[in-house]
Write a protein that holds these residues in place. Structure first.
Motif, PDB file in Angstrom:
ATOM      1  N   ILE A 530     -15.132   1.175  -8.132  1.00  0.00           N
ATOM      2  CA  ILE A 530     -14.216   0.368  -8.929  1.00  0.00           C
ATOM      3  C   ILE A 530     -12.772   0.705  -8.577  1.00  0.00           C
ATOM      4  O   ILE A 530     -12.422   1.872  -8.393  1.00  0.00           O
ATOM      5  N   ILE A 531     -11.938  -0.314  -8.476  1.00  0.00           N
ATOM      6  CA  ILE A 531     -10.505  -0.105  -8.318  1.00  0.00           C
ATOM      7  C   ILE A 531      -9.891  -0.139  -9.721  1.00  0.00           C
ATOM      8  O   ILE A 531      -9.795  -1.209 -10.327  1.00  0.00           O
ATOM      9  N   PRO A 532      -9.505   1.003 -10.278  1.00  0.00           N
ATOM     10  CA  PRO A 532      -8.923   1.008 -11.629  1.00  0.00           C
ATOM     11  C   PRO A 532      -7.585   0.268 -11.644  1.00  0.00           C
ATOM     12  O   PRO A 532      -6.879   0.195 -10.630  1.00  0.00           O
ATOM     13  N   SER A 533      -7.227  -0.249 -12.791  1.00  0.00           N
ATOM     14  CA  SER A 533      -6.027  -1.097 -12.888  1.00  0.00           C
ATOM     15  C   SER A 533      -4.802  -0.391 -13.453  1.00  0.00           C
ATOM     16  O   SER A 533      -3.674  -0.788 -13.158  1.00  0.00           O
ATOM     17  N   ILE A 534      -4.976   0.647 -14.260  1.00  0.00           N
ATOM     18  CA  ILE A 534      -3.824   1.313 -14.882  1.00  0.00           C
ATOM     19  C   ILE A 534      -3.153   2.203 -13.843  1.00  0.00           C
ATOM     20  O   ILE A 534      -3.761   3.163 -13.354  1.00  0.00           O
ATOM     21  N   PRO A 535      -1.906   1.923 -13.458  1.00  0.00           N
ATOM     22  CA  PRO A 535      -1.261   2.692 -12.381  1.00  0.00           C
ATOM     23  C   PRO A 535      -1.128   4.172 -12.730  1.00  0.00           C
ATOM     24  O   PRO A 535      -0.809   4.537 -13.870  1.00  0.00           O
ATOM     25  N   ARG A 536      -1.378   5.016 -11.748  1.00  0.00           N
ATOM     26  CA  ARG A 536      -1.172   6.443 -11.949  1.00  0.00           C
ATOM     27  C   ARG A 536       0.299   6.768 -11.683  1.00  0.00           C
ATOM     28  O   ARG A 536       1.058   5.949 -11.156  1.00  0.00           O
ATOM     29  N   LYS A 537       0.708   7.989 -12.025  1.00  0.00           N
ATOM     30  CA  LYS A 537       2.112   8.358 -11.891  1.00  0.00           C
ATOM     31  C   LYS A 537       2.516   8.506 -10.426  1.00  0.00           C
ATOM     32  O   LYS A 537       3.599   8.061 -10.023  1.00  0.00           O
ATOM     33  N   GLN A 538       1.679   9.132  -9.631  1.00  0.00           N
ATOM     34  CA  GLN A 538       1.993   9.316  -8.223  1.00  0.00           C
ATOM     35  C   GLN A 538       1.148   8.385  -7.362  1.00  0.00           C
ATOM     36  O   GLN A 538      -0.065   8.298  -7.538  1.00  0.00           O
ATOM     37  N   ASN A 539       1.837   7.681  -6.465  1.00  0.00           N
ATOM     38  CA  ASN A 539       1.155   6.785  -5.517  1.00  0.00           C
ATOM     39  C   ASN A 539       0.205   5.804  -6.212  1.00  0.00           C
ATOM     40  O   ASN A 539      -0.986   5.735  -5.879  1.00  0.00           O
ATOM     41  N   PRO A 540       0.707   5.029  -7.152  1.00  0.00           N
ATOM     42  CA  PRO A 540      -0.155   4.050  -7.837  1.00  0.00           C
ATOM     43  C   PRO A 540      -0.533   2.887  -6.929  1.00  0.00           C
ATOM     44  O   PRO A 540       0.175   2.575  -5.958  1.00  0.00           O
ATOM     45  N   VAL A 541      -1.640   2.243  -7.252  1.00  0.00           N
ATOM     46  CA  VAL A 541      -2.100   1.057  -6.525  1.00  0.00           C
ATOM     47  C   VAL A 541      -1.634  -0.185  -7.274  1.00  0.00           C
ATOM     48  O   VAL A 541      -1.790  -0.282  -8.499  1.00  0.00           O
ATOM     49  N   TYR A 542      -1.045  -1.115  -6.526  1.00  0.00           N
ATOM     50  CA  TYR A 542      -0.532  -2.344  -7.121  1.00  0.00           C
ATOM     51  C   TYR A 542      -1.005  -3.560  -6.330  1.00  0.00           C
ATOM     52  O   TYR A 542      -1.308  -3.468  -5.132  1.00  0.00           O
ATOM     53  N   LEU A 543      -1.020  -4.692  -7.018  1.00  0.00           N
ATOM     54  CA  LEU A 543      -1.101  -5.987  -6.343  1.00  0.00           C
ATOM     55  C   LEU A 543       0.326  -6.355  -5.949  1.00  0.00           C
ATOM     56  O   LEU A 543       1.235  -6.321  -6.772  1.00  0.00           O
ATOM     57  N   SER A 544       0.511  -6.686  -4.683  1.00  0.00           N
ATOM     58  CA  SER A 544       1.858  -6.891  -4.171  1.00  0.00           C
ATOM     59  C   SER A 544       1.920  -8.164  -3.332  1.00  0.00           C
ATOM     60  O   SER A 544       0.899  -8.786  -3.040  1.00  0.00           O
ATOM     61  N   TYR A 545       3.129  -8.554  -2.959  1.00  0.00           N
ATOM     62  CA  TYR A 545       3.289  -9.680  -2.031  1.00  0.00           C
ATOM     63  C   TYR A 545       4.644  -9.581  -1.332  1.00  0.00           C
ATOM     64  O   TYR A 545       5.580  -8.934  -1.819  1.00  0.00           O
ATOM     65  N   ASN A 546       4.731 -10.222  -0.193  1.00  0.00           N
ATOM     66  CA  ASN A 546       5.984 -10.399   0.536  1.00  0.00           C
ATOM     67  C   ASN A 546       6.378 -11.868   0.461  1.00  0.00           C
ATOM     68  O   ASN A 546       5.510 -12.756   0.462  1.00  0.00           O
ATOM     69  N   LEU A 547       7.675 -12.112   0.400  1.00  0.00           N
ATOM     70  CA  LEU A 547       8.192 -13.474   0.293  1.00  0.00           C
ATOM     71  C   LEU A 547       8.916 -13.838   1.583  1.00  0.00           C
ATOM     72  O   LEU A 547       9.769 -13.085   2.070  1.00  0.00           O
ATOM     73  N   TYR A 548       8.594 -15.022   2.128  1.00  0.00           N
ATOM     74  CA  TYR A 548       9.183 -15.495   3.383  1.00  0.00           C
ATOM     75  C   TYR A 548       9.802 -16.880   3.163  1.00  0.00           C
ATOM     76  O   TYR A 548       9.373 -17.637   2.278  1.00  0.00           O
ATOM     77  N   ASP A 549      10.798 -17.210   3.988  1.00  0.00           N
ATOM     78  CA  ASP A 549      11.332 -18.570   3.940  1.00  0.00           C
ATOM     79  C   ASP A 549      10.506 -19.464   4.857  1.00  0.00           C
ATOM     80  O   ASP A 549       9.495 -19.026   5.438  1.00  0.00           O
ATOM     81  N   ASP A 550      10.924 -20.733   4.999  1.00  0.00           N
ATOM     82  CA  ASP A 550      10.127 -21.684   5.776  1.00  0.00           C
ATOM     83  C   ASP A 550      10.181 -21.406   7.277  1.00  0.00           C
ATOM     84  O   ASP A 550       9.467 -22.042   8.060  1.00  0.00           O
ATOM     85  N   LYS A 551      11.038 -20.456   7.699  1.00  0.00           N
ATOM     86  CA  LYS A 551      11.104 -20.065   9.109  1.00  0.00           C
ATOM     87  C   LYS A 551      10.426 -18.720   9.343  1.00  0.00           C
ATOM     88  O   LYS A 551      10.658 -18.073  10.365  1.00  0.00           O
ATOM     89  N   ASP A 552       9.656 -18.293   8.362  1.00  0.00           N
ATOM     90  CA  ASP A 552       8.890 -17.044   8.437  1.00  0.00           C
ATOM     91  C   ASP A 552       9.797 -15.804   8.474  1.00  0.00           C
ATOM     92  O   ASP A 552       9.402 -14.752   8.957  1.00  0.00           O
ATOM     93  N   LYS A 553      10.983 -15.948   7.905  1.00  0.00           N
ATOM     94  CA  LYS A 553      11.880 -14.799   7.785  1.00  0.00           C
ATOM     95  C   LYS A 553      11.583 -14.071   6.482  1.00  0.00           C
ATOM     96  O   LYS A 553      11.506 -14.677   5.424  1.00  0.00           O
TER      97      LYS A 553
END
Length: 612
Positions: A530-553
């Motif tokens: 199981i991947i637990p959801s409550i973040p730990r204090k050190q090195n927590p696991v998060y759902l993340s994303y990167n945002l790009y413009d229409d030119k892939d910048k």
């Protein structure tokens, strides 16, 4: 006999008040549109403002229960309560509750325009019901909205289109006093609405020597004092007035107060044009005299000071939204007061149409946030069903406050939403804030436990569910979220070979003033762990994303949010994307990361975000 002759003389001399077809048609279309929005988005309105808790209370007690002795709530609760007594379905009861507010407002509109024949006040009522509404439309149970409508009714009574006869003056005085008394049973802020209406009449209409207006004022002030400090002593209402000294105590740091920041941001995002309308109206009030101008300006500053100082340490967004709506009351009354005359009522109504249209469009667009909240409730209810649980706890660190707002009533919101199909599908989810951690641990396995609203979490038990609508077992609670501090969790075993992220939508649209889009993702986990959801204090696991413009910048990197629930073999998670304010096309790529250590490098399709 003399009075009768005087009345007959007045009837001959005074123009007859008329019902305007244009005003009636506009009112029918306007309130009909609000009726449709209230019917279509009944879940968004009832599961976001305490409506589910109110419905549960009258079902459980078999009587209408009024919080804080604000007895005006009887009016809006009567229709859904009658439906409950007739054994209507839960969805029907919630729908009737949602539309009952609009029906009441329309009835008051009809009374103003057809009985009092005050077309100007009818226009003001429509403006007050929409001009500065955004998210507030989806929180109808806040009593302040009803006080605004009644405040317009008060003005319609004391400011007729043509002078009253002597008999009508007496009736109007009694009607105004009764309206003020009724307003006192809704929200303590109503006294400031009464003060605005009476001040506008005295200083703007120059009725300094009007004995009946002074009589209304004196009785109204005395009644409010008796109502709040003698008859019904409510700490919440009294505290609202006790904090008046804060207004003049100190304005140091005003720009950094949470209340100031929220109001500024709300104005910038949604009401920039309305801000200029308010400024123009303020300047136009000079045609009514310098006293009227000073009154409007100082009263606006006074009420704003009340708002800011009472909530300078912060408050839930719902509080700020509902107080902001009061500015529409001021704008609507001032607009009609300055420009309206019976001979040009159609012209004034014509100029008000853009404001009405803009208000309705804003209210429609505002549903996006609350629809996202309904989707969140759906996800956690389905997660509970998937695990075979009916009574669950989620840690507040995993609660998406940006879309779901305050969590005080989530237990009843999930209970109501899950029970729409039938009572056998009932699920309740309690959001555990830090102050409830010890309580939840101590009573987790207690028989017939039901964790309800945050201010009284043990008020009801699961054995007290209203028969026919809800059904919860006598078993204890289970957790849908666990901490990553658990020594059994080893994040290094998860990688692109055993975890998969699949966007359930590949495109989404946002408006440049909404800023938030929620993208549903399916996370598949074949590790057997199981991947637990409550973040730990050190090195927590998060759902993340990167945002790009229409030119892939790359525009933004590593924007992160906690998982909403633990990820077993499969989980549906909502990824909150914070969109740029600039219009255009953007792309986001979801990812799981271990903060400070690594990205899991899971391949995923890009999601197109169009900002309009």
């Amino acid at each position: 006999m003399c009075d009768r002759l005087r009345d007959m003389e007045n009837l001959i001399i005074l123009p007859q008040r008329k019902i305007s077809f244009f005003v009636q048609l506009t009112g029918l279309v306007f309130f009909g549109t609000l009726f449709y929005l209230s019917w279509r988005f009944y879940l968004e309105r009832m599961l976001s403002s305490g409506g589910s808790f109110n419905v549960f209370q009258f079902m459980q007690s078999d009587s209408i229960m009024i919080p804080d002795e604000r007895y005006g709530d009887y009016l809006s609760l009567l229709l859904p309560f009658l439906a409950f007594k007739m054994h209507a379905t839960l969805s029907t009861i919630l729908t009737l509750y949602s539309i009952s507010f609009v029906l009441l407002h329309y009835l008051i509109f009809l009374f103003i325009t057809r009985i009092l024949k005050n077309n100007g006040a009818g226009i003001a009522l429509m403006l007050a019901c929409c001009v500065t509404y955004y998210y507030a439309f989806y929180m109808p149970t806040m009593e302040l909205h009803e006080d605004m409508v009644l405040g317009v009714l008060l003005w319609a009574i004391i400011h007729p289109e043509y002078p009253y006869t002597l008999k009508q003056q007496y009736l109007a005085t009694c009607g105004a006093i009764l309206t003020i008394i009724l307003m006192s049973f809704f929200h303590p802020m109503g006294i400031f609405l009464v003060g605005f209406v009476i001040g506008m009449e005295m200083l703007g209409a120059k009725r300094y020597a009007d004995t009946q207006l002074w009589l209304i004022t004196g009785i109204g002030i005395c009644w409010y004092l008796v109502r709040f400090y003698v008859l019904i002593e409510q700490p919440n209402d009294q505290e609202f007035f006790r904090t008046f000294d804060q207004v003049t105590a100190s304005f140091r740091g005003l720009r950094s107060w949470p209340s100031t920041k929220y109001f500024d941001n709300l104005t910038y995002l949604h009401f920039r044009s309305i801000k200029w309308v308010a400024i123009i109206l303020l300047l136009a009030s000079l045609r009514k005299g310098i006293l009227a101008f000073l009154f409007f300006a100082l009263y606006f500053l006074f009420v704003t000071g009340i708002f800011f100082s009472n909530f300078k340490t912060g408050a839930p967004p719902a509080v700020f939204e509902n107080y902001y709506a009061v500015y529409g009351f001021f704008i609507g009354l001032i607009f009609v007061f300055i420009f309206y005359h019976p001979r040009r009522r159609n012209l004034v109504l014509l100029f008000s149409l853009p404001l009405l249209w803009g208000g309705v469009i804003r209210m429609y667009h505002a549903h996006d946030l609350f629809t996202s909240k309904i989707s969140y409730l759906d996800k956690i209810v389905n997660e509970a069903h998937k695990k075979g649980e009916t009574k669950c706890i989620i840690d507040s660190k995993c609660y998406p406050y940006d879309i779901a707002w305050d969590s005080w009533n989530t237990a009843f919101e999930t209970l109501t939403y899950s029970s729409l199909k039938n009572k056998d599908s009932s699920v309740t989810v309690f959001i555990q804030n830090p102050e409830f951690a010890r309580l939840c641990d101590s009573v987790q396995h207690q028989p017939n436990l039901f964790l309800g609203v945050h201010f009284l979490p043990l008020w009801y038990s699961s054995a007290q569910m209203p028969e026919g609508y809800f059904k919860l077992p006598s078993t204890g609670y289970s957790y849908l979220t666990h901490t990553q501090e658990d020594t059994a969790f080893h994040e290094n075993i998860f990688n692109k070979n055993n975890v998969e992220i699949t966007p359930l939508v590949l495109s989404a649209t946002s408006r440049s003033n909404n800023l938030i889009v929620v993208i549903p993702l399916e996370i598949n986990n074949v590790t057997g762990k199981i991947i637990p959801s409550i973040p730990r204090k050190q090195n927590p696991v998060y759902l993340s994303y990167n945002l790009y413009d229409d030119k892939d910048k790359l525009l933004k990197e590593g924007i992160k949010e906690p998982l909403e629930t633990d990820v077993g073999t499969k989980s549906i998670e909502g990824m909150i994307v914070y969109c740029p304010q600039s219009k255009g096309v953007y792309y986001v790529r979801p990812q799981l990361i271990t903060e400070g250590l690594r990205s899991w490098n899971i391949p995923s399709q890009s999601i197109k975000i169009s900002v309009e």
